[in-house]
Scaffold this motif. Structure first.
Motif, PDB file in Angstrom:
ATOM      1  N   ALA A 134     -15.491  31.924  51.597  1.00 28.29           N
ATOM      2  CA  ALA A 134     -14.681  33.121  51.389  1.00 28.29           C
ATOM      3  C   ALA A 134     -13.221  32.898  51.755  1.00 28.29           C
ATOM      4  O   ALA A 134     -12.442  33.846  51.849  1.00 28.29           O
ATOM      5  N   LEU A 135     -12.849  31.632  51.980  1.00 29.04           N
ATOM      6  CA  LEU A 135     -11.450  31.244  52.164  1.00 29.04           C
ATOM      7  C   LEU A 135     -10.794  31.899  53.366  1.00 29.04           C
ATOM      8  O   LEU A 135      -9.676  32.413  53.289  1.00 29.04           O
ATOM      9  N   GLU A 136     -11.492  31.872  54.502  1.00 24.00           N
ATOM     10  CA  GLU A 136     -10.837  32.323  55.722  1.00 24.00           C
ATOM     11  C   GLU A 136      -9.745  31.321  56.081  1.00 24.00           C
ATOM     12  O   GLU A 136      -9.859  30.124  55.829  1.00 24.00           O
ATOM     13  N   ILE A 137      -8.671  31.824  56.657  1.00 26.65           N
ATOM     14  CA  ILE A 137      -7.552  30.962  57.025  1.00 26.65           C
ATOM     15  C   ILE A 137      -7.605  30.709  58.525  1.00 26.65           C
ATOM     16  O   ILE A 137      -7.597  31.636  59.331  1.00 26.65           O
ATOM     17  N   HIS A 138      -7.642  29.411  58.903  1.00 31.43           N
ATOM     18  CA  HIS A 138      -7.674  29.038  60.306  1.00 31.43           C
ATOM     19  C   HIS A 138      -6.388  28.307  60.666  1.00 31.43           C
ATOM     20  O   HIS A 138      -5.824  27.561  59.870  1.00 31.43           O
ATOM     21  N   ALA A 139      -5.927  28.506  61.884  1.00 29.70           N
ATOM     22  CA  ALA A 139      -4.736  27.816  62.384  1.00 29.70           C
ATOM     23  C   ALA A 139      -3.587  27.942  61.391  1.00 29.70           C
ATOM     24  O   ALA A 139      -2.969  26.978  60.990  1.00 29.70           O
ATOM     25  N   HIS A 140      -3.308  29.170  61.003  1.00 29.20           N
ATOM     26  CA  HIS A 140      -2.314  29.438  59.966  1.00 29.20           C
ATOM     27  C   HIS A 140      -0.954  28.887  60.377  1.00 29.20           C
ATOM     28  O   HIS A 140      -0.483  29.093  61.482  1.00 29.20           O
ATOM     29  N   ASP A 141      -0.319  28.165  59.465  1.00 28.84           N
ATOM     30  CA  ASP A 141       0.962  27.517  59.746  1.00 28.84           C
ATOM     31  C   ASP A 141       1.889  27.786  58.569  1.00 28.84           C
ATOM     32  O   ASP A 141       1.913  27.045  57.605  1.00 28.84           O
ATOM     33  N   ASP A 142       2.622  28.869  58.635  1.00 32.43           N
ATOM     34  CA  ASP A 142       3.466  29.309  57.527  1.00 32.43           C
ATOM     35  C   ASP A 142       4.902  29.356  58.030  1.00 32.43           C
ATOM     36  O   ASP A 142       5.276  30.217  58.798  1.00 32.43           O
ATOM     37  N   HIS A 143       5.714  28.391  57.594  1.00 32.11           N
ATOM     38  CA  HIS A 143       7.067  28.343  58.120  1.00 32.11           C
ATOM     39  C   HIS A 143       7.956  27.561  57.177  1.00 32.11           C
ATOM     40  O   HIS A 143       7.502  26.815  56.325  1.00 32.11           O
ATOM     41  N   ASP A 144       9.246  27.733  57.352  1.00 33.54           N
ATOM     42  CA  ASP A 144      10.195  26.877  56.672  1.00 33.54           C
ATOM     43  C   ASP A 144      10.339  25.618  57.500  1.00 33.54           C
ATOM     44  O   ASP A 144      10.459  25.657  58.729  1.00 33.54           O
ATOM     45  N   HIS A 145      10.361  24.478  56.809  1.00 37.57           N
ATOM     46  CA  HIS A 145      10.242  23.204  57.506  1.00 37.57           C
ATOM     47  C   HIS A 145      11.520  22.396  57.362  1.00 37.57           C
ATOM     48  O   HIS A 145      12.034  22.208  56.292  1.00 37.57           O
ATOM     49  N   GLY A 146      12.021  21.896  58.474  1.00 32.27           N
ATOM     50  CA  GLY A 146      13.185  21.038  58.414  1.00 32.27           C
ATOM     51  C   GLY A 146      13.120  19.915  59.417  1.00 32.27           C
ATOM     52  O   GLY A 146      14.130  19.309  59.738  1.00 32.27           O
ATOM     53  N   HIS A 147      11.928  19.594  59.932  1.00 34.39           N
ATOM     54  CA  HIS A 147      11.791  18.536  60.910  1.00 34.39           C
ATOM     55  C   HIS A 147      10.403  17.934  60.789  1.00 34.39           C
ATOM     56  O   HIS A 147       9.535  18.449  60.109  1.00 34.39           O
ATOM     57  N   SER A 148      10.196  16.807  61.483  1.00 37.94           N
ATOM     58  CA  SER A 148       8.953  16.060  61.317  1.00 37.94           C
ATOM     59  C   SER A 148       8.009  16.314  62.476  1.00 37.94           C
ATOM     60  O   SER A 148       8.397  16.239  63.636  1.00 37.94           O
ATOM     61  N   HIS A 149       6.749  16.606  62.131  1.00 36.04           N
ATOM     62  CA  HIS A 149       5.691  16.654  63.117  1.00 36.04           C
ATOM     63  C   HIS A 149       4.365  16.626  62.388  1.00 36.04           C
ATOM     64  O   HIS A 149       4.310  16.577  61.157  1.00 36.04           O
ATOM     65  N   SER A 150       3.269  16.597  63.125  1.00 39.18           N
ATOM     66  CA  SER A 150       1.953  16.484  62.519  1.00 39.18           C
ATOM     67  C   SER A 150       1.620  17.726  61.700  1.00 39.18           C
ATOM     68  O   SER A 150       1.949  18.839  62.064  1.00 39.18           O
ATOM     69  N   HIS A 151       0.973  17.498  60.535  1.00 35.57           N
ATOM     70  CA  HIS A 151       0.592  18.611  59.671  1.00 35.57           C
ATOM     71  C   HIS A 151      -0.898  18.587  59.403  1.00 35.57           C
ATOM     72  O   HIS A 151      -1.331  18.832  58.286  1.00 35.57           O
ATOM     73  N   GLU A 152      -1.674  18.262  60.407  1.00 35.74           N
ATOM     74  CA  GLU A 152      -3.115  18.249  60.216  1.00 35.74           C
ATOM     75  C   GLU A 152      -3.578  19.618  59.727  1.00 35.74           C
ATOM     76  O   GLU A 152      -3.255  20.647  60.299  1.00 35.74           O
ATOM     77  N   GLY A 153      -4.327  19.623  58.629  1.00 38.27           N
ATOM     78  CA  GLY A 153      -4.821  20.868  58.087  1.00 38.27           C
ATOM     79  C   GLY A 153      -3.895  21.553  57.112  1.00 38.27           C
ATOM     80  O   GLY A 153      -4.210  22.633  56.628  1.00 38.27           O
ATOM     81  N   MET A 154      -2.756  20.903  56.759  1.00 40.27           N
ATOM     82  CA  MET A 154      -1.818  21.530  55.831  1.00 40.27           C
ATOM     83  C   MET A 154      -2.367  21.468  54.407  1.00 40.27           C
ATOM     84  O   MET A 154      -2.831  20.424  53.945  1.00 40.27           O
ATOM     85  N   ASP A 155      -2.308  22.584  53.706  1.00 43.17           N
ATOM     86  CA  ASP A 155      -2.655  22.640  52.298  1.00 43.17           C
ATOM     87  C   ASP A 155      -1.502  22.004  51.507  1.00 43.17           C
ATOM     88  O   ASP A 155      -0.376  22.498  51.552  1.00 43.17           O
ATOM     89  N   PRO A 156      -1.754  20.920  50.762  1.00 50.18           N
ATOM     90  CA  PRO A 156      -0.650  20.220  50.101  1.00 50.18           C
ATOM     91  C   PRO A 156      -0.298  20.737  48.711  1.00 50.18           C
ATOM     92  O   PRO A 156       0.572  20.160  48.053  1.00 50.18           O
ATOM     93  N   HIS A 157      -0.930  21.802  48.232  1.00 49.09           N
ATOM     94  CA  HIS A 157      -0.692  22.263  46.858  1.00 49.09           C
ATOM     95  C   HIS A 157       0.559  23.139  46.757  1.00 49.09           C
ATOM     96  O   HIS A 157       0.596  24.129  46.013  1.00 49.09           O
ATOM     97  N   GLY A 158       1.595  22.763  47.484  1.00 47.78           N
ATOM     98  CA  GLY A 158       2.775  23.617  47.634  1.00 47.78           C
ATOM     99  C   GLY A 158       3.606  23.803  46.394  1.00 47.78           C
ATOM    100  O   GLY A 158       4.451  24.707  46.345  1.00 47.78           O
ATOM    101  N   TRP A 159       3.408  22.974  45.368  1.00 49.58           N
ATOM    102  CA  TRP A 159       4.194  23.136  44.144  1.00 49.58           C
ATOM    103  C   TRP A 159       3.870  24.433  43.411  1.00 49.58           C
ATOM    104  O   TRP A 159       4.657  24.880  42.572  1.00 49.58           O
ATOM    105  N   LEU A 160       2.739  25.076  43.732  1.00 47.77           N
ATOM    106  CA  LEU A 160       2.384  26.304  43.023  1.00 47.77           C
ATOM    107  C   LEU A 160       3.113  27.529  43.561  1.00 47.77           C
ATOM    108  O   LEU A 160       2.885  28.636  43.081  1.00 47.77           O
ATOM    109  N   ASP A 161       3.995  27.346  44.512  1.00 53.44           N
ATOM    110  CA  ASP A 161       4.943  28.385  44.914  1.00 53.44           C
ATOM    111  C   ASP A 161       6.287  28.022  44.296  1.00 53.44           C
ATOM    112  O   ASP A 161       6.896  27.014  44.678  1.00 53.44           O
ATOM    113  N   PRO A 162       6.799  28.795  43.340  1.00 55.96           N
ATOM    114  CA  PRO A 162       8.053  28.429  42.694  1.00 55.96           C
ATOM    115  C   PRO A 162       9.257  28.445  43.629  1.00 55.96           C
ATOM    116  O   PRO A 162      10.273  27.812  43.324  1.00 55.96           O
TER     117      PRO A 162
END
Length: 310
Positions: A119-147
């Motif tokens: 049912a697509l529950e969201i865990h450890a939600h990480d929604d932010h504007d990104h400008g630096h490097s750190h671990s992204h374990e669990g990041m959904d990589p399909h980001g191109w579908l946001d124009p």
């Protein structure tokens, strides 16, 4: 006289070939990224595509011609190693001296965590504007579908190419700016198109559409497969089947690169519409600068068609 004319004309004949050689050779991972890079390069050239249309980026065996494109690239643009983990080694060994840009890591990119469960529950939600490097374990990589992400990526692509090719920097930046304005108009268009379809009740084949859903306020009720397109467990299939009646699912979206047999077996006898097809990669679209906006229009059309099943 002919010899004299040839000697005078030869330098002018060589100018276009020399100018073309100055444009960086570019390799990209998937068709939507190819489309964005193609928009930025414009008349100057076009990138080489590593993962051919119709193939899943989550696992792929490169052809010799695709490995050669990487080896000759001056710049490589890809979404994220979370999308194409197999590409990392090839990229480092074949394109070790190329400029490398992971677009999900660029400034202004919105990142969302992978959702879990049928049912697509969201865990450890990480929604932010990104400008630096750190671990992204669990990041959904399909980001191109946001124009809006794509707008940021156009700028990142233009600036990267401008650094490699200062002579054409203005062209890259101008093309990127035009592309961003076109996407701004597209967002308004799709919001209008989806205005009466916000309540569409659908399930997707695999959890690749979260960025589109979040941007346009539509919500998948479940996914047969996880975001990495791995085979679903029997328990997950049972959970999906339980949700059909409980949530009043109207339709399930198939994807052209995966067999429809699984969808049919999961939803047979439920009355859910199973003929609708959507695709996060633009498999059936021409490979050019128009692919990206047409891909988003196809997704919106699918949701609108699903809503009409009510």
């Amino acid at each position: 006289m002919n010899t004299l004319l040839r000697s005078l004309c030869l330098p002018w004949l060589l100018v276009p070939a020399f100018a073309a050689a100055e444009v960086p050779a570019v390799a990209v991972d998937i068709p939507p990224v190819h489309s964005l890079v193609d928009r930025v390069m414009g008349e100057l050239g076009s990138p080489d595509l590593v993962i051919q249309p119709g193939a899943s980026p989550h696992g792929y065996a490169m052809r010799p011609s695709e490995a050669e494109a990487l080896a000759h690239a001056d710049a490589v643009f890809w979404v994220s190693d979370a999308l194409t983990p197999w590409l990392a080694g090839a990229r480092e060994s074949l394109a070790d001296e190329a400029l490398k840009v992971a677009l999900m890591e660029t400034a202004g990119t919105r990142q969302l965590a992978y959702r879990q469960g049928a049912a697509l529950e969201i865990h450890a939600h990480d929604d932010h504007d990104h400008g630096h490097s750190h671990s992204h374990e669990g990041m959904d990589p399909h980001g191109w579908l946001d124009p809006v992400n794509a707008q940021a990526w156009l700028e990142a692509i233009a600036e990267s190419l401008a650094d490699l090719d200062p002579a054409n920097a203005d062209v890259y930046r101008r093309n990127a700016s035009k592309g961003q304005a076109e996407l701004e108009t597209l967002v308004d268009e799709l919001n209008d198109r989806l205005a009466d379809a916000r309540d569409a009740r659908f399930i997707v084949f695999h959890d690749a559409y979260q960025y589109f859903e979040t941007r346009f306020d539509v919500q998948a009720l479940g996914a047969i497969s996880l975001g990495d397109a791995s085979d679903p467990s029997p328990a997950r299939i049972r959970a999906i089947q339980d949700h059909v009646a409980e949530l009043g699912v109207q339709c399930v979206f198939r994807e052209p690169q995966f067999s429809p047999a699984l969808v049919k077996s999961v939803f047979e006898g439920t009355g859910v519409e199973t003929s609708l097809v959507i695709d996060p990669l633009g498999v059936d679209l021409p490979l050019n600068a128009d692919l990206y906006p047409q891909l988003l229009r196809q997704l919106a059309d699918g949701v609108v068609r699903c809503a009409s099943e009510a």
